[in-house]
Scaffold this motif. Structure first.
Motif, PDB file in Angstrom:
ATOM      1  N   ILE A 185       0.380   3.705   6.958  1.00 26.75           N
ATOM      2  CA  ILE A 185      -0.454   2.498   6.908  1.00 26.75           C
ATOM      3  C   ILE A 185       0.046   1.494   7.939  1.00 26.75           C
ATOM      4  O   ILE A 185       1.189   1.036   7.875  1.00 26.75           O
ATOM      5  CB  ILE A 185      -0.423   1.876   5.500  1.00 26.75           C
ATOM      6  N   ASN A 186      -0.805   1.166   8.886  1.00 30.99           N
ATOM      7  CA  ASN A 186      -0.457   0.198   9.919  1.00 30.99           C
ATOM      8  C   ASN A 186      -0.753  -1.215   9.436  1.00 30.99           C
ATOM      9  O   ASN A 186      -1.840  -1.491   8.931  1.00 30.99           O
ATOM     10  CB  ASN A 186      -1.247   0.482  11.199  1.00 30.99           C
ATOM     11  N   ILE A 187       0.222  -2.109   9.581  1.00 31.98           N
ATOM     12  CA  ILE A 187       0.055  -3.498   9.160  1.00 31.98           C
ATOM     13  C   ILE A 187      -0.423  -4.323  10.353  1.00 31.98           C
ATOM     14  O   ILE A 187       0.231  -4.363  11.395  1.00 31.98           O
ATOM     15  CB  ILE A 187       1.374  -4.068   8.615  1.00 31.98           C
ATOM     16  N   THR A 188      -1.567  -4.980  10.191  1.00 35.80           N
ATOM     17  CA  THR A 188      -2.117  -5.817  11.250  1.00 35.80           C
ATOM     18  C   THR A 188      -1.473  -7.194  11.286  1.00 35.80           C
ATOM     19  O   THR A 188      -1.212  -7.754  12.351  1.00 35.80           O
ATOM     20  CB  THR A 188      -3.641  -5.980  11.068  1.00 35.80           C
ATOM     21  N   GLU A 189      -1.197  -7.732  10.118  1.00 36.66           N
ATOM     22  CA  GLU A 189      -0.661  -9.098  10.036  1.00 36.66           C
ATOM     23  C   GLU A 189       0.079  -9.263   8.715  1.00 36.66           C
ATOM     24  O   GLU A 189      -0.270  -8.641   7.708  1.00 36.66           O
ATOM     25  CB  GLU A 189      -1.805 -10.112  10.117  1.00 36.66           C
ATOM     26  N   VAL A 190       1.093 -10.095   8.719  1.00 41.49           N
ATOM     27  CA  VAL A 190       1.831 -10.443   7.503  1.00 41.49           C
ATOM     28  C   VAL A 190       1.899 -11.959   7.407  1.00 41.49           C
ATOM     29  O   VAL A 190       2.295 -12.632   8.361  1.00 41.49           O
ATOM     30  CB  VAL A 190       3.253  -9.864   7.504  1.00 41.49           C
ATOM     31  N   ILE A 191       1.474 -12.499   6.278  1.00 43.72           N
ATOM     32  CA  ILE A 191       1.555 -13.939   6.034  1.00 43.72           C
ATOM     33  C   ILE A 191       2.353 -14.134   4.748  1.00 43.72           C
ATOM     34  O   ILE A 191       2.049 -13.523   3.727  1.00 43.72           O
ATOM     35  CB  ILE A 191       0.159 -14.578   5.874  1.00 43.72           C
ATOM     36  N   SER A 192       3.369 -14.981   4.798  1.00 45.88           N
ATOM     37  CA  SER A 192       4.176 -15.169   3.595  1.00 45.88           C
ATOM     38  C   SER A 192       4.467 -16.638   3.348  1.00 45.88           C
ATOM     39  O   SER A 192       4.557 -17.441   4.279  1.00 45.88           O
ATOM     40  CB  SER A 192       5.487 -14.390   3.695  1.00 45.88           C
ATOM     41  N   THR A 193       4.589 -16.978   2.067  1.00 51.04           N
ATOM     42  CA  THR A 193       5.108 -18.262   1.621  1.00 51.04           C
ATOM     43  C   THR A 193       6.317 -17.946   0.751  1.00 51.04           C
ATOM     44  O   THR A 193       6.737 -16.795   0.662  1.00 51.04           O
ATOM     45  CB  THR A 193       4.048 -19.049   0.828  1.00 51.04           C
ATOM     46  N   ASN A 194       6.877 -18.934   0.091  1.00 51.18           N
ATOM     47  CA  ASN A 194       8.065 -18.665  -0.725  1.00 51.18           C
ATOM     48  C   ASN A 194       7.804 -17.630  -1.809  1.00 51.18           C
ATOM     49  O   ASN A 194       8.647 -16.770  -2.079  1.00 51.18           O
ATOM     50  CB  ASN A 194       8.567 -19.956  -1.371  1.00 51.18           C
ATOM     51  N   PHE A 195       6.646 -17.714  -2.438  1.00 51.71           N
ATOM     52  CA  PHE A 195       6.398 -16.856  -3.602  1.00 51.71           C
ATOM     53  C   PHE A 195       5.124 -16.027  -3.481  1.00 51.71           C
ATOM     54  O   PHE A 195       4.552 -15.611  -4.487  1.00 51.71           O
ATOM     55  CB  PHE A 195       6.363 -17.716  -4.873  1.00 51.71           C
ATOM     56  N   GLU A 196       4.670 -15.805  -2.263  1.00 52.86           N
ATOM     57  CA  GLU A 196       3.523 -14.938  -2.018  1.00 52.86           C
ATOM     58  C   GLU A 196       3.716 -14.205  -0.697  1.00 52.86           C
ATOM     59  O   GLU A 196       4.305 -14.741   0.226  1.00 52.86           O
ATOM     60  CB  GLU A 196       2.217 -15.749  -1.912  1.00 52.86           C
ATOM     61  N   ILE A 197       3.203 -12.998  -0.650  1.00 51.48           N
ATOM     62  CA  ILE A 197       3.141 -12.286   0.617  1.00 51.48           C
ATOM     63  C   ILE A 197       1.760 -11.663   0.735  1.00 51.48           C
ATOM     64  O   ILE A 197       1.236 -11.108  -0.237  1.00 51.48           O
ATOM     65  CB  ILE A 197       4.238 -11.200   0.739  1.00 51.48           C
ATOM     66  N   THR A 198       1.146 -11.817   1.890  1.00 52.10           N
ATOM     67  CA  THR A 198      -0.164 -11.231   2.161  1.00 52.10           C
ATOM     68  C   THR A 198      -0.025 -10.247   3.311  1.00 52.10           C
ATOM     69  O   THR A 198       0.505 -10.588   4.375  1.00 52.10           O
ATOM     70  CB  THR A 198      -1.196 -12.315   2.528  1.00 52.10           C
ATOM     71  N   ILE A 199      -0.485  -9.044   3.077  1.00 49.58           N
ATOM     72  CA  ILE A 199      -0.439  -7.992   4.085  1.00 49.58           C
ATOM     73  C   ILE A 199      -1.869  -7.670   4.494  1.00 49.58           C
ATOM     74  O   ILE A 199      -2.721  -7.411   3.634  1.00 49.58           O
ATOM     75  CB  ILE A 199       0.249  -6.732   3.531  1.00 49.58           C
ATOM     76  N   VAL A 200      -2.137  -7.713   5.782  1.00 48.52           N
ATOM     77  CA  VAL A 200      -3.479  -7.439   6.300  1.00 48.52           C
ATOM     78  C   VAL A 200      -3.483  -6.061   6.954  1.00 48.52           C
ATOM     79  O   VAL A 200      -2.634  -5.765   7.808  1.00 48.52           O
ATOM     80  CB  VAL A 200      -3.918  -8.507   7.323  1.00 48.52           C
ATOM     81  N   VAL A 201      -4.432  -5.231   6.543  1.00 46.47           N
ATOM     82  CA  VAL A 201      -4.563  -3.876   7.074  1.00 46.47           C
ATOM     83  C   VAL A 201      -6.041  -3.619   7.386  1.00 46.47           C
ATOM     84  O   VAL A 201      -6.905  -4.422   7.046  1.00 46.47           O
ATOM     85  CB  VAL A 201      -4.051  -2.811   6.071  1.00 46.47           C
TER      86      VAL A 201
END
Length: 219
Positions: A185-201
Motif C-alpha cells: 500500500i503506497n501512502i500518498t500523504e500523512v497528516i498528524s496531530t497529537n492524538f490523530e493520524i490521517t493516512i491518504v492512499v
C-alpha cells in the motif's frame, strides 16, 4: 566502564534495520556477531570473543522484543475510532505570498459546509491541499490563476484516534507504515496531530489499508 552488552546495544540501536530484524527474530546471531566483531573490538579496545557477542545479542533481542513491541502493542490496542473518507483530491502548489491569502478566502467560503474533508500541509517549498471532490470547484475558483505542481484525484483517507500515550511510544508510526508497506500500500500523504493520524492512499487501496489499520488493534 564499557561492557560487551552496553557496546552491543549502542551499536544495534544505531542501525535501525538491524534493530528491526532482531525484534522480529529473523537475524542469524552468529553471522551478525562475526560481522560486527571488528567494530566492537575497536570500540572496546580489546579482543572480544564471538560467543560473548552472540550471548549479548540474544539477551538484547529478547529485551528489545519486550521493550519495543510491548509498548507499541499496548498503544495500538488503545486506538479509538477509525474514520474513512473517499473521493478526495490532492492539490500541490509552490509556496508564494498569494497562496496563503487564497487559502484563507477558500476557508471562509467553506466554513459553513458540513461533511467535507479539508486539510493542508506546508513544507519549505510546497503546500498541499487535500479536499473533498465536492468542494474542488470552489478551491479551483479561488486558485484559478495559480499553477499547481500536481493534482491527484481518486484518493481516500483513514483517520485514527490515538491514545494519549502515543506521544511517548517510539517506533509507533514506523510500525504502522511498515505493515502498510508489507501489503503493497503506497501512502500518498500523512497528516498528524497529537492524538490523530490521517493516512491518504489511492481509492483502490483503501479497503486493504483499512483492514491493515483495523487489524493492528489485534496485534
Amino acid at each position: 566502564m564499557k561492557t560487551i552488552s552496553s557496546v552491543v546495544e549502542n551499536y544495534i540501536k544505531s542501525k535501525p534495520f538491524l534493530l528491526n530484524g532482531l525484534t522480529l527474530g529473523i537475524v542469524n546471531l552468529t553471522s551478525l556477531a562475526r560481522i560486527i566483531q571488528h567494530d566492537l573490538e575497536h570500540e572496546m579496545e580489546k579482543e572480544v570473543k564471538q560467543g560473548a557477542i552472540v550471548m549479548a545479542l540474544k539477551r538484547l533481542s529478547e529485551e528489545l522484543d519486550f521493550r519495543i513491541n510491548h509498548k507499541i502493542e499496548k498503544t495500538l490496542k488503545g486506538m479509538g475510532e477509525i474514520t474513512v473518507r473517499s473521493s478526495l483530491i490532492n492539490y500541490n502548489f509552490p509556496i508564494n505570498p498569494r497562496v496563503l491569502n487564497r487559502q484563507a478566502d477558500f476557508l471562509t467560503e467553506i466554513s459553513s459546509l458540513k461533511d467535507i474533508f479539508y486539510t493542508s500541509s506546508r513544507g519549505v517549498n510546497e503546500t498541499n491541499l487535500i479536499v473533498s471532490e465536492s468542494i474542488s470547484d470552489i478551491l479551483e475558483k479561488h486558485f484559478d490563476d495559480e499553477k499547481w505542481l500536481m493534482k491527484t484525484d481518486k484518493l481516500a483517507s483513514i483517520t485514527v484516534k490515538l491514545p494519549k500515550d502515543n506521544i511517548g511510544t517510539p517506533g509507533l508510526f514506523y510500525f504502522v507504515f511498515q505493515r502498510l508497506a508489507w501489503d503493497g500500500i503506497n501512502i500518498t500523504e500523512v497528516i498528524s496531530t497529537n492524538f490523530e493520524i490521517t493516512i491518504v492512499v489511492s481509492e483502490e487501496h483503501i479497503d486493504s489499508a483499512f483492514k491493515v489499520i483495523k487489524d493492528l488493534k489485534k496485534v
